[in-house]
Write a protein that holds these residues in place. Structure first.
Motif, PDB file in Angstrom:
ATOM      1  N   VAL A 115       6.422   3.044 -10.947  1.00  0.00           N
ATOM      2  CA  VAL A 115       5.571   3.303  -9.869  1.00  0.00           C
ATOM      3  C   VAL A 115       4.256   2.941 -11.022  1.00  0.00           C
ATOM      4  CG1 VAL A 115       4.928   5.477  -9.015  1.00  0.00           C
ATOM      5  CG2 VAL A 115       6.729   4.185  -8.640  1.00  0.00           C
ATOM      6  N   MET A 116       4.697   4.370 -12.169  1.00  0.00           N
ATOM      7  CA  MET A 116       3.703   3.902 -13.396  1.00  0.00           C
ATOM      8  C   MET A 116       3.238   2.803 -13.845  1.00  0.00           C
ATOM      9  SD  MET A 116       4.369   6.215 -16.874  1.00  0.00           S
ATOM     10  CE  MET A 116       5.453   4.906 -17.889  1.00  0.00           C
ATOM     11  N   ILE A 117       4.550   1.594 -13.711  1.00  0.00           N
ATOM     12  CA  ILE A 117       3.679   0.551 -14.493  1.00  0.00           C
ATOM     13  C   ILE A 117       2.997   0.067 -13.309  1.00  0.00           C
ATOM     14  CG2 ILE A 117       4.736  -2.004 -14.617  1.00  0.00           C
ATOM     15  CD1 ILE A 117       6.489  -1.189 -15.613  1.00  0.00           C
ATOM     16  N   LEU A 118       2.899  -0.189 -12.199  1.00  0.00           N
ATOM     17  CA  LEU A 118       1.676  -0.364 -10.774  1.00  0.00           C
ATOM     18  C   LEU A 118       0.994   0.015 -10.835  1.00  0.00           C
ATOM     19  CD1 LEU A 118       4.717  -1.426  -8.186  1.00  0.00           C
ATOM     20  CD2 LEU A 118       3.346  -2.356  -9.285  1.00  0.00           C
ATOM     21  N   VAL A 142       5.048  -1.522  -4.634  1.00  0.00           N
ATOM     22  CA  VAL A 142       3.535  -2.201  -4.407  1.00  0.00           C
ATOM     23  C   VAL A 142       3.212  -2.695  -3.973  1.00  0.00           C
ATOM     24  CG1 VAL A 142       2.688  -4.736  -4.191  1.00  0.00           C
ATOM     25  CG2 VAL A 142       4.946  -4.283  -5.460  1.00  0.00           C
ATOM     26  N   GLU A 143       3.263  -2.030  -1.752  1.00  0.00           N
ATOM     27  CA  GLU A 143       2.409  -1.732  -1.099  1.00  0.00           C
ATOM     28  C   GLU A 143       2.016  -0.325  -1.300  1.00  0.00           C
ATOM     29  OE1 GLU A 143       5.488  -2.551   2.095  1.00  0.00           O
ATOM     30  OE2 GLU A 143       4.733  -4.039   2.021  1.00  0.00           O
ATOM     31  N   ILE A 144       2.205   0.827  -1.357  1.00  0.00           N
ATOM     32  CA  ILE A 144       1.820   2.112  -1.814  1.00  0.00           C
ATOM     33  C   ILE A 144       0.867   1.895  -2.225  1.00  0.00           C
ATOM     34  CG2 ILE A 144       2.553   4.344  -2.532  1.00  0.00           C
ATOM     35  CD1 ILE A 144       5.131   4.059  -1.490  1.00  0.00           C
ATOM     36  N   ALA A 145       0.793   0.888  -3.556  1.00  0.00           N
ATOM     37  CA  ALA A 145      -0.024   0.939  -5.033  1.00  0.00           C
ATOM     38  C   ALA A 145      -1.736   0.436  -4.587  1.00  0.00           C
ATOM     39  CB  ALA A 145       0.700   0.174  -5.622  1.00  0.00           C
ATOM     40  N   GLY A 146      -1.097  -0.130  -3.564  1.00  0.00           N
ATOM     41  CA  GLY A 146      -2.458  -1.354  -2.528  1.00  0.00           C
ATOM     42  C   GLY A 146      -2.210  -2.941  -3.204  1.00  0.00           C
ATOM     43  N   GLY A 147      -0.458  -3.009  -3.158  1.00  0.00           N
ATOM     44  CA  GLY A 147      -1.444  -4.764  -3.270  1.00  0.00           C
ATOM     45  C   GLY A 147      -0.150  -5.504  -2.386  1.00  0.00           C
ATOM     46  N   GLU A 148      -0.345  -6.694  -2.831  1.00  0.00           N
ATOM     47  CA  GLU A 148       0.538  -7.565  -1.782  1.00  0.00           C
ATOM     48  C   GLU A 148       1.299  -7.435  -2.632  1.00  0.00           C
ATOM     49  OE1 GLU A 148      -0.553 -11.860   0.800  1.00  0.00           O
ATOM     50  OE2 GLU A 148      -1.875 -10.663  -0.211  1.00  0.00           O
TER      51      GLU A 148
END
Length: 398
Positions: A115-118, A142-148
């Motif tokens: 999580v911290m890395i993302l 990844v999805e929680i962070a808004g990534g694909e």
């Protein structure tokens, strides 16, 4: 005037909107099966990624001694210096490289590390190529962070094992790719990269401004060598490599929730700042236990790995002769990821296995694209317990 305050009518629905990434998170299929069977005394639960051994006493006693000594105050955010230096020495011993302790950050679990890395590297809309089938938490993170997430499927081999096609990896990269996530040894597959393959991946990614996130949590659980090849052996200090690790698996410390990252020196201070707003640092007494594990735990690891090897061979021998089953002899980690011909709904069939055979497995569809028709069995349990589970499974898989 009434002494009782006026009671306002309840609002319907949520009091205020949540982010879609949080509101629409899917439940884990592994958790769904676990909840169905939890508490049933006659169920052999081989569904989650942990063994049946408790943390060994020499580790627990180090934590207890720390508590009794009053080490219950705040800690350095990136971990105790003694632990970080011990981890640097550990990597030097295992992988022939000696990362400075400033390249090591201790985290409150391997999941927290991810999580911290993302948070540090990923902007909304950017892509992370994820080698799959894979532990599902990375996809959700990844999805929680808004990534694909861009899944990259491993190729199935004739022996039931898996292989990463490097040409397919190259084709999956574009100008919006921020990171590649590779778990080796892998969960759920037990697949393991060789050093020359890791070198080729590093060569492919250099100069592209793409991070490699290497999950090496199962690095000590190998059956044909002392430990798995590490990307650290193929990288310089300032390569865009973040190696994620955890105390959970090799030392039977799943409930302790302690991990670490080996990273370039340049990201040490950003990680230090992020930890302030994520966990504010870990607990001294838990880190004392981790220090005991990393410095005194080799004998326990060897015994635990041998126990897993025996249990893994029981699974391979007990299911490998069934005509419908495609299964590889395990090389690393403590999972069998096997395919059953004719199964088109792994989740429904896993529920049937739980109901009829009283064995808890994880459905292959929990691990993303390519998982349909597969099941994951965690064999990090006593050989006799695993043998009993295999006997229960055979009639439903024949």
């Amino acid at each position: 005037m009434s002494a009782n305050p006026e009671v306002l009518p309840a609002a319907s629905g949520f009091p205020a909107p949540l982010r879609p990434e949080a509101e629409h998170l899917e439940n884990s299929q592994i958790q769904e099966i676990w909840e169905m069977g939890f508490g049933q005394q006659d169920v052999i639960g081989l569904w989650v990624g942990e063994g049946d051994l408790p943390t060994p006493d020499f580790i627990s006693e180090a934590a207890v001694a720390s508590l009794r000594a009053g080490e219950t105050h705040y800690t350095p955010k990136r971990g105790l210096d003694e632990l970080r230096q011990a981890l640097a020495d550990y990597h030097a011993r295992l992988h022939g490289i000696a990362p400075d302790m400033e390249r090591i950050t201790v985290t409150s679990s391997g999941m927290t590390a991810i999580v911290m890395i993302l948070q540090a590297i990923l902007r909304p809309g950017e892509k992370v190529v994820v080698v799959s089938p894979v532990w599902p938490n990375i996809v959700s993170a990844v999805e929680i962070a808004g990534g694909e997430v861009v899944p990259l499927l491993l190729d199935l081999q004739p022996d039931g094992g898996f292989r990463l096609d490097l040409d397919k990896l190259a084709d999956a990269l574009d100008e919006n790719t921020r990171a590649v996530f590779i778990a080796s040894p892998g969960n759920p597959t037990g697949w393991m990269m060789e050093a020359e393959e890791q070198r080729a991946v590093m060569d492919l990614l250099r100069g592209r401004n793409i991070w490699l996130l290497a999950d090496e949590v199962y690095h000590r659980i190998t059956f044909d060598r002392p430990d798995a090849p590490s990307f650290l052996s193929q990288a310089g200090p300032e390569d865009a490599l973040l190696v994620i690790n955890s105390f959970s698996k090799p030392w039977a410390m799943t409930g302790w929730r302690i991990g670490w990252i080996v990273h370039p020196p340049s990201v040490a201070e950003p990680f230090n700042r992020l930890i302030e707003f994520l966990t504010s640092g870990g607990q001294t007494f838990l880190q004392r236990g981790c220090l005991a594990a990393i410095t005194q735990g080799d004998d326990f690891v060897a015994e635990m790995v041998e126990r897993c090897r025996q249990s893994g061979e029981i699974v391979y021998a007990g299911l490998g002769d069934l005509p419908r089953v495609t299964i590889a002899k395990p090389k690393a980690a403590f999972y069998s990821f096997f395919k059953v011909e004719g199964v088109t709904d792994s989740l429904a069939y896993t529920k049937r296995i739980l109901r009829d055979a009283k064995v808890g497995l994880a459905p292959g569809t929990a691990f993303g694209p390519g998982g349909e028709g597969y099941f994951r069995l965690c064999f990090a349990s006593a050989p006799e317990r695993v043998a009993q589970a295999v006997e229960r499974l055979r009639p439903l898989l024949s």
